[in-house]
Design an enzyme around this catalytic site. Structure first.
Site, PDB file in Angstrom:
ATOM      1  N   LYS A  22       0.830  -1.211   0.000  1.00 10.01           N
ATOM      2  CA  LYS A  22       0.000   0.000   0.000  1.00 10.01           C
ATOM      3  C   LYS A  22       0.858   1.252   0.000  1.00 10.01           C
ATOM      4  O   LYS A  22       0.653   2.170  -0.794  1.00 10.01           O
ATOM      5  CB  LYS A  22      -0.918   0.011   1.228  1.00 10.01           C
ATOM      6  N   ASN A  23       1.812   1.317   0.922  1.00  4.47           N
ATOM      7  CA  ASN A  23       2.525   2.585   1.102  1.00  4.47           C
ATOM      8  C   ASN A  23       3.506   2.893  -0.036  1.00  4.47           C
ATOM      9  O   ASN A  23       3.945   4.035  -0.179  1.00  4.47           O
ATOM     10  CB  ASN A  23       3.198   2.641   2.479  1.00  4.47           C
ATOM     11  N   CYS A 117      -5.224   7.927   8.972  1.00  2.66           N
ATOM     12  CA  CYS A 117      -5.445   7.400  10.322  1.00  2.66           C
ATOM     13  C   CYS A 117      -5.146   8.464  11.371  1.00  2.66           C
ATOM     14  O   CYS A 117      -4.197   9.234  11.243  1.00  2.66           O
ATOM     15  CB  CYS A 117      -4.528   6.196  10.568  1.00  2.66           C
ATOM     16  N   ARG A 122       0.116  14.920  13.016  1.00  4.62           N
ATOM     17  CA  ARG A 122       0.818  14.445  11.805  1.00  4.62           C
ATOM     18  C   ARG A 122       1.237  15.659  10.980  1.00  4.62           C
ATOM     19  O   ARG A 122       0.660  15.946   9.927  1.00  4.62           O
ATOM     20  CB  ARG A 122      -0.076  13.482  11.007  1.00  4.62           C
ATOM     21  N   ASP A 306       3.906   0.249  12.124  1.00  8.52           N
ATOM     22  CA  ASP A 306       2.711  -0.304  11.471  1.00  8.52           C
ATOM     23  C   ASP A 306       2.477  -1.780  11.826  1.00  8.52           C
ATOM     24  O   ASP A 306       1.487  -2.367  11.392  1.00  8.52           O
ATOM     25  CB  ASP A 306       2.807  -0.136   9.944  1.00  8.52           C
ATOM     26  N   ARG A 398      -8.987   0.163   3.809  1.00  4.93           N
ATOM     27  CA  ARG A 398      -8.053   1.124   3.209  1.00  4.93           C
ATOM     28  C   ARG A 398      -6.724   0.459   2.866  1.00  4.93           C
ATOM     29  O   ARG A 398      -6.028   0.908   1.952  1.00  4.93           O
ATOM     30  CB  ARG A 398      -7.780   2.283   4.189  1.00  4.93           C
TER      31      ARG A 398
HETATM   32  C1  EPZ Z   1       4.051   6.776   6.630  1.00  6.93           C
HETATM   33  O1  EPZ Z   1       3.346   7.880   7.172  1.00  6.93           O
HETATM   34  C2  EPZ Z   1       3.042   5.668   6.485  1.00  6.93           C
HETATM   35  N1  EPZ Z   1       1.983   6.102   5.609  1.00  6.93           N
HETATM   36  C3  EPZ Z   1       2.496   5.264   7.848  1.00  6.93           C
HETATM   37  O2  EPZ Z   1       1.693   4.120   7.664  1.00  6.93           O
HETATM   38  C4  EPZ Z   1       3.646   4.883   8.785  1.00  6.93           C
HETATM   39  O3  EPZ Z   1       3.154   4.665  10.086  1.00  6.93           O
HETATM   40  C5  EPZ Z   1       4.695   5.996   8.830  1.00  6.93           C
HETATM   41  O4  EPZ Z   1       5.114   6.350   7.479  1.00  6.93           O
HETATM   42  C6  EPZ Z   1       5.947   5.614   9.614  1.00  6.93           C
HETATM   43  O5  EPZ Z   1       6.514   4.459   9.062  1.00  6.93           O
HETATM   44  C7  EPZ Z   1       2.176   6.142   4.288  1.00  6.93           C
HETATM   45  O6  EPZ Z   1       3.229   5.781   3.774  1.00  6.93           O
HETATM   46  C8  EPZ Z   1       1.045   6.616   3.463  1.00  6.93           C
HETATM   47  P1  EPZ Z   1       6.353   9.952   8.595  1.00  6.93           P
HETATM   48  P2  EPZ Z   1       3.985   9.342   7.129  1.00  6.93           P
HETATM   49  O7  EPZ Z   1       6.372  11.208   7.830  1.00  6.93           O
HETATM   50  O8  EPZ Z   1       4.804   9.447   5.918  1.00  6.93           O
HETATM   51  C9  EPZ Z   1       6.990  13.206  12.080  1.00  6.93           C
HETATM   52  C10 EPZ Z   1      -0.184   2.750   7.867  1.00  6.93           C
HETATM   53  O9  EPZ Z   1      -0.768   2.191   8.825  1.00  6.93           O
HETATM   54  N2  EPZ Z   1       6.914  14.188  10.987  1.00  6.93           N
HETATM   55  O10 EPZ Z   1       7.431   8.948   8.375  1.00  6.93           O
HETATM   56  O11 EPZ Z   1       2.889  10.306   7.350  1.00  6.93           O
HETATM   57  C11 EPZ Z   1       5.639  12.519  12.317  1.00  6.93           C
HETATM   58  O12 EPZ Z   1       4.825  13.285  13.190  1.00  6.93           O
HETATM   59  C12 EPZ Z   1       0.286   4.175   7.972  1.00  6.93           C
HETATM   60  O13 EPZ Z   1       0.005   2.197   6.768  1.00  6.93           O
HETATM   61  C13 EPZ Z   1       7.161  15.523  11.266  1.00  6.93           C
HETATM   62  O14 EPZ Z   1       7.422  15.912  12.414  1.00  6.93           O
HETATM   63  O15 EPZ Z   1       4.927   9.257   8.406  1.00  6.93           O
HETATM   64  C14 EPZ Z   1       6.075  11.182  12.907  1.00  6.93           C
HETATM   65  O16 EPZ Z   1       6.315  11.307  14.271  1.00  6.93           O
HETATM   66  C15 EPZ Z   1      -0.100   4.831   9.250  1.00  6.93           C
HETATM   67  N3  EPZ Z   1       7.097  16.431  10.223  1.00  6.93           N
HETATM   68  C16 EPZ Z   1       7.416  10.884  12.205  1.00  6.93           C
HETATM   69  O17 EPZ Z   1       7.858  12.158  11.678  1.00  6.93           O
HETATM   70  C17 EPZ Z   1       6.825  16.050   8.950  1.00  6.93           C
HETATM   71  O18 EPZ Z   1       6.798  16.924   8.068  1.00  6.93           O
HETATM   72  C18 EPZ Z   1       7.343   9.904  11.059  1.00  6.93           C
HETATM   73  O19 EPZ Z   1       6.298  10.301  10.139  1.00  6.93           O
HETATM   74  C19 EPZ Z   1       6.578  14.694   8.670  1.00  6.93           C
HETATM   75  C20 EPZ Z   1       6.632  13.774   9.712  1.00  6.93           C
END
Ligand code: EPZ
Length: 419
Positions: A22-23, A117, A122, A306, A398
């Site tokens: 998915k991702n 989610c 986020r 995840d 989803r």
């Molecule tokens: C991706 O989300 C995945 N979603 C998530 O999977 C997954 O949990 C996550 O990566 C971590 O592996 C998709 O790929 C669509 P991040 P993403 O940016 O990209 C902070 C699932 O169940 N952050 O890696 O949104 C954030 O708050 C979903 O399949 C900032 O501070 O996650 C978090 O603490 C849920 N500023 C950390 O970084 C930013 O601009 C990691 O978030 C971006 C992120």
């Protein structure tokens, strides 16, 4: 309203084939906007996030033909608008990838603030910082993001946090930029490598994906005219590995890359499960009550957030008390209230949860609070004694293709029922 009705307990036994990730897929689809032509994408998971992604692309002018339920041919020759449908883009998280791709393709885009989610805050500050470093102007007003650039110019960007989304988004925006872009402190997840492989197949010049420094040499054009197959879903594979342990089952998980599953494999071995690694398939079995373990979720190659709820189910019935520390998301323990309704003894405090292992779970009506929580509840319903009803299936749909069909083929007594 739909629900899954599961009659347990069942030990899951047999074979399951993993779908495309998915991702990775939710980033590869918007990435097609960078191509001035046609391409075919195979091994797409048949899930609702993919259907919404396709609808958004069509609204932007792309022409999509479904070859079968897991393959599309997409023609992005005529992109006719820079306004993405706000209602659809606000429905899921990965709609933010439209920004990077459209900045590259058209130099402008308006999208709704991404949904997805509810796992706590986020922010997308690192995405915005990346776009601005490349020369774009970004404004966020009344739930809408507007990004604009005359010509994006390659630069060096240091990510303040390791972010999957920001790494991919900046990669997308820099593929057609002038000059070289370097992303430092990049995320290393398998889906990042997959998106880079897709773009390189279409003519991009991206090096270092899968390490923490990615270099993107801007090219004039992506040519398309190629077929790409999405990488197998590491999280779906991990879900079935943990389902095998939780239900004292024996599952051969086919179409997976076992290298992507090392952190899960290590924990399964630590708690007394068995793993046979065949490279592109993995067999997991367990014939005793699992032992306790402590887990901290981390960016890849650490233990993935995840898979944290699915691991939580295993630890809820483990012999002893375990601790999970969730280091990525603020509120990813909502599922523990649902497991406690089934007889688990879990205390969650902020980003830490204590799992006092019980011998059995008992069926109950439970609610998915997010995608992976939903998968965890399906595993819990399979091992629990009695009938479990899982509600809020829109979360599960989803991200998991035909979850009830795959569990049923492994012996679970599970039905989707419309009330
Ligand atoms: C991706 O989300 C995945 N979603 C998530 O999977 C997954 O949990 C996550 O990566 C971590 O592996 C998709 O790929 C669509 P991040 P993403 O940016 O990209 C902070 C699932 O169940 N952050 O890696 O949104 C954030 O708050 C979903 O399949 C900032 O501070 O996650 C978090 O603490 C849920 N500023 C950390 O970084 C930013 O601009 C990691 O978030 C971006 C992120």
């Amino acid at each position: 309203m739909e629900k899954l009705v599961i009659k347990g307990p069942t030990s899951l036994k047999g074979e399951v084939t993993i779908s495309g990730a998915k991702n990775a897929a939710v980033a590869i689809l918007p990435a097609t906007l960078l191509i001035d032509g046609i391409c075919t994408i195979e091994n797409l998971p048949n899930i609702s996030d993919i259907k919404i992604s396709c609808e958004i692309l069509e609204k932007l002018g792309a022409k999509i033909t479904w070859n079968d339920k897991n393959s599309i041919t997409i023609d992005t020759t005529n992109i006719t608008t820079t306004q993405a449908p706000l209602d659809l883009t606000s429905k899921f998280r990965a709609s933010y990838y439209i920004i990077g791709s459209m900045l590259g393709r058209k130099g402008e885009i308006e999208v709704g603030m991404p949904g997805g989610c509810k796992l706590g805050a986020r922010p997308i500050d690192q995405h915005i910082k990346g776009f601005e470093s490349l020369g774009a102007e970004v404004t966020v007003e009344k739930g809408t993001i507007h990004a604009k650039a005359k010509k994006l110019k390659g630069t060096s960007i240091y990510m303040d946090v390791v972010s999957v989304g920001a790494t991919i988004n900046v990669m997308l925006a820099s593929v057609l930029a002038k000059g070289t872009t370097t992303i430092d402190n990049a995320a290393k997840e398998p889906h990042i490598v997959d998106v880079a492989n897709f773009l390189n197949t279409m003519g991009a010049d991206i090096r270092g994906a899968g390490t923490d420094v990615i270099k993107i040499n801007g090219v004039e054009k992506l040519h398309g005219n190629a077929t790409y197959s999405v990488v197998p879903d590491q999280i779906e594979a991990g879900t079935f590995m943990l389902a095998a342990v939780a239900t004292k089952g024996d599952i051969l998980i086919k179409n997976c890359i076992t290298k992507h599953l090392e952190s899960v494999t290590a924990k399964i071995l630590e708690i007394g499960g068995n793993v046979e690694d065949n490279g592109d398939s993995i067999r997991v079995w367990c014939n005793k009550r699992p032992g306790k373990a402590n887990i901290k979720t981390l960016p890849y190659p650490g233990f993935p957030t995840d898979l944290q709820p699915q691991m939580g189910v295993v630890l809820s019935i483990a012999n002893g008390t375990s601790i999970i520390n969730e280091s990525i998301w603020e509120s990813r323990f909502q599922y523990t209230d649902e497991l406690n309704k089934m007889g688990a003894k879990i205390t969650a405090q902020g980003k830490t949860a204590f799992f006092e292992g019980v011998k059995k779970l008992y069926g109950a009506p439970v609610y998915s609070t997010d995608l992976r929580a939903g998968a965890a509840l399906v595993i819990a319903g399979t091992l629990a004694e009695g009938t479990t009803e899982v509600y809020n299936l829109e979360h599960i749909d989803r991200g998991y293709e035909n979850i009830e069909g795959k569990f049923r083929a492994l012996g679970a007594k599970i039905e989707r029922v419309t009330e």
